[in-house]
Motif scaffolding. Structure first.
Motif, PDB file in Angstrom:
ATOM      1  N   SER A 129      73.009  75.061 -81.541  1.00 42.78           N
ATOM      2  CA  SER A 129      73.970  73.915 -81.391  1.00 42.78           C
ATOM      3  C   SER A 129      73.973  73.425 -79.808  1.00 42.78           C
ATOM      4  CB  SER A 129      75.316  73.815 -81.715  1.00 42.78           C
ATOM      5  OG  SER A 129      76.086  75.077 -81.021  1.00 42.78           O
ATOM      6  N   ILE A 130      74.338  72.267 -79.405  1.00 41.87           N
ATOM      7  CA  ILE A 130      74.264  71.592 -78.205  1.00 41.87           C
ATOM      8  C   ILE A 130      75.544  70.850 -78.055  1.00 41.87           C
ATOM      9  CG2 ILE A 130      72.581  70.222 -78.204  1.00 41.87           C
ATOM     10  CD1 ILE A 130      71.701  71.131 -75.242  1.00 41.87           C
ATOM     11  N   THR A 131      76.010  70.397 -77.127  1.00 49.61           N
ATOM     12  CA  THR A 131      77.143  69.125 -76.859  1.00 49.61           C
ATOM     13  C   THR A 131      76.461  68.242 -75.870  1.00 49.61           C
ATOM     14  OG1 THR A 131      78.339  70.236 -75.406  1.00 49.61           O
ATOM     15  CG2 THR A 131      79.109  70.380 -77.530  1.00 49.61           C
ATOM     16  N   ASP A 133      75.664  58.335 -69.997  1.00 44.88           N
ATOM     17  CA  ASP A 133      74.614  58.889 -70.396  1.00 44.88           C
ATOM     18  C   ASP A 133      73.213  58.090 -70.096  1.00 44.88           C
ATOM     19  OD1 ASP A 133      72.788  60.089 -72.180  1.00 44.88           O
ATOM     20  OD2 ASP A 133      73.282  59.288 -73.993  1.00 44.88           O
ATOM     21  N   THR A 134      72.429  59.119 -69.342  1.00 44.57           N
ATOM     22  CA  THR A 134      71.120  58.396 -69.024  1.00 44.57           C
ATOM     23  C   THR A 134      69.981  58.876 -69.664  1.00 44.57           C
ATOM     24  OG1 THR A 134      70.974  60.571 -67.586  1.00 44.57           O
ATOM     25  CG2 THR A 134      71.782  58.732 -66.400  1.00 44.57           C
ATOM     26  N   GLY A 135      70.480  59.158 -71.094  1.00 47.03           N
ATOM     27  CA  GLY A 135      69.222  59.286 -72.279  1.00 47.03           C
ATOM     28  C   GLY A 135      69.300  60.705 -72.803  1.00 47.03           C
ATOM     29  N   HIS A 136      70.325  61.505 -72.676  1.00 48.86           N
ATOM     30  CA  HIS A 136      70.483  62.669 -73.141  1.00 48.86           C
ATOM     31  C   HIS A 136      70.580  62.744 -74.582  1.00 48.86           C
ATOM     32  CE1 HIS A 136      70.339  64.654 -69.282  1.00 48.86           C
ATOM     33  NE2 HIS A 136      71.127  63.813 -68.886  1.00 48.86           N
ATOM     34  N   ARG A 137      71.409  61.776 -75.250  1.00 45.66           N
ATOM     35  CA  ARG A 137      71.424  61.830 -76.689  1.00 45.66           C
ATOM     36  C   ARG A 137      70.317  61.505 -77.411  1.00 45.66           C
ATOM     37  NH1 ARG A 137      76.430  60.813 -79.620  1.00 45.66           N
ATOM     38  NH2 ARG A 137      75.060  59.534 -81.114  1.00 45.66           N
ATOM     39  N   GLY A 166      65.034  66.442 -83.014  1.00 46.74           N
ATOM     40  CA  GLY A 166      65.578  67.027 -84.132  1.00 46.74           C
ATOM     41  C   GLY A 166      66.848  67.160 -84.369  1.00 46.74           C
ATOM     42  N   PHE A 167      67.465  67.212 -83.377  1.00 51.88           N
ATOM     43  CA  PHE A 167      69.184  67.631 -83.423  1.00 51.88           C
ATOM     44  C   PHE A 167      69.880  66.606 -84.263  1.00 51.88           C
ATOM     45  CE2 PHE A 167      68.110  70.149 -79.764  1.00 51.88           C
ATOM     46  CZ  PHE A 167      68.949  70.968 -79.942  1.00 51.88           C
ATOM     47  N   LEU A 168      70.824  66.957 -84.882  1.00 52.73           N
ATOM     48  CA  LEU A 168      71.576  66.136 -85.927  1.00 52.73           C
ATOM     49  C   LEU A 168      73.117  66.039 -85.357  1.00 52.73           C
ATOM     50  CD1 LEU A 168      70.526  67.398 -89.224  1.00 52.73           C
ATOM     51  CD2 LEU A 168      69.451  65.534 -88.226  1.00 52.73           C
ATOM     52  N   VAL A 175      73.708  69.631 -83.788  1.00 51.23           N
ATOM     53  CA  VAL A 175      72.829  70.919 -84.135  1.00 51.23           C
ATOM     54  C   VAL A 175      71.459  70.932 -84.702  1.00 51.23           C
ATOM     55  CG1 VAL A 175      75.131  71.789 -85.439  1.00 51.23           C
ATOM     56  CG2 VAL A 175      73.552  70.661 -86.845  1.00 51.23           C
ATOM     57  N   LEU A 176      70.644  71.763 -84.320  1.00 52.84           N
ATOM     58  CA  LEU A 176      69.219  71.902 -84.747  1.00 52.84           C
ATOM     59  C   LEU A 176      69.130  72.761 -85.725  1.00 52.84           C
ATOM     60  CD1 LEU A 176      66.317  70.884 -83.971  1.00 52.84           C
ATOM     61  CD2 LEU A 176      66.199  73.001 -82.574  1.00 52.84           C
TER      62      LEU A 176
END
Length: 280
Positions: free
Chosen positions: A232-234, A243-247, A254-256, A272-273
């Motif tokens: 996981s990551i936030t 946001d400069t493009g991180h999402r 492939g993170f959901l 989450v991956l």
């Protein structure tokens, strides 16, 4: 990209840093470094992963936040210094990025930067970068890691350097910090919590962001350190103007999307991956 092109971008960054007060637009910067607006826009974005417009705005608002935190300059004066024609326009832009109006930010008394000045490498090796070159970080890597952190601070709102350094040293001691160098240049770093499976930091040098280094780190994490685990990551919430493009980067990897969170007073979202499939 040629050394000459990098020198041109360095000159543009130097001009911006010397002219953060007042209105500062692409055309003015391009004229100062003898580039066309189109050429400067394209070269700057390719080299840093950020448009020059976003860089200028983030640098000026960071300096506005610094004045709010460390001076008694009236907000209207800070607005003009940051290139805004009215306090209302400044307050709107500031709140969109910092999630608090200027007065509330000032009363909170805690400064953090949206953007620190970019420092570029004049010669970027173009050799192959592979997972085999990712290794555990050592205590002597901390200064280079901290320099990288400052380059990628756009992805980490509310960053407190002192707290971060303490946490980093803890992760290094627990063998939960990975890095990748290209020659002497630290170009990527990842710190994680092995118990929860959470990535706490994933930073890639701006000049290397287009070389899929994030994938190399994730593959290493999945296969060598967290096999069979959900990771996981936030990051920023959808449509967050900071946001400069991180999402988008996480979703390409492939993170959901998962639940919305608030971390250190900042609205975020967990991603989450799923574990890698081992096949039949």
């Amino acid at each position: 990209m040629s050394v000459q092109s990098i020198l041109g971008i360095e000159a543009a960054i130097g001009y911006i840093e010397s002219h953060l007060e007042g209105r500062l637009e692409l055309g003015k910067v391009a004229e100062a470094v003898h580039y066309s607006k189109y050429h400067l826009h394209r070269q700057f974005s390719a080299q840093t992963g950020m448009t020059i417009h976003d860089y200028i705005k983030r640098r000026q608002l960071t300096e506005g936040a610094r004045l709010l935190s460390f001076s008694r300059t009236p907000i209207m004066e800070i607005a003009v210094i940051c290139g805004y024609e009215s306090q209302q326009a400044f307050s709107s832009a500031f709140k969109a990025m910092y999630k608090r109006p200027p007065g509330e930010y000032r009363s909170r008394g805690k400064f953090y930067p949206l953007q620190l000045p970019f420092s570029l490498q004049r010669e970027v090796p173009s050799g192959n970068l592979s997972r085999s070159r990712i290794c555990l970080a050592q205590k002597e890597d901390v200064p280079d890691w901290m320099r990288l952190m400052r380059l990628v601070v756009d992805g980490y709102p509310e960053m407190d350097e002192e707290d971060y350094r303490d946490k980093l040293e803890e992760r290094i001691a627990r063998r939960q910090a990975l890095l990748l160098r290209d020659g002497h240049i630290l170009i990527g770093a990842l710190a994680f919590d092995g118990f929860s499976g959470t990535i706490e930091f994933l930073g890639i040098h701006p000049q290397y962001r287009s070389r899929k280094i994030q994938s190399l780190f994730l593959e290493t994490l999945q296969e060598a350190y967290l096999p069979g685990r959900e990771i996981s990551i936030t990051t920023y919430r959808e449509k967050d103007r900071a946001d400069t493009g991180h999402r988008a980067m996480l979703m390409r990897l492939g993170f959901l999307e998962q639940e919305l969170l608030t971390e250190f007073g900042y609205p975020t979202q967990r991603f989450v991956l799923p574990p890698r499939s081992t096949g039949g």
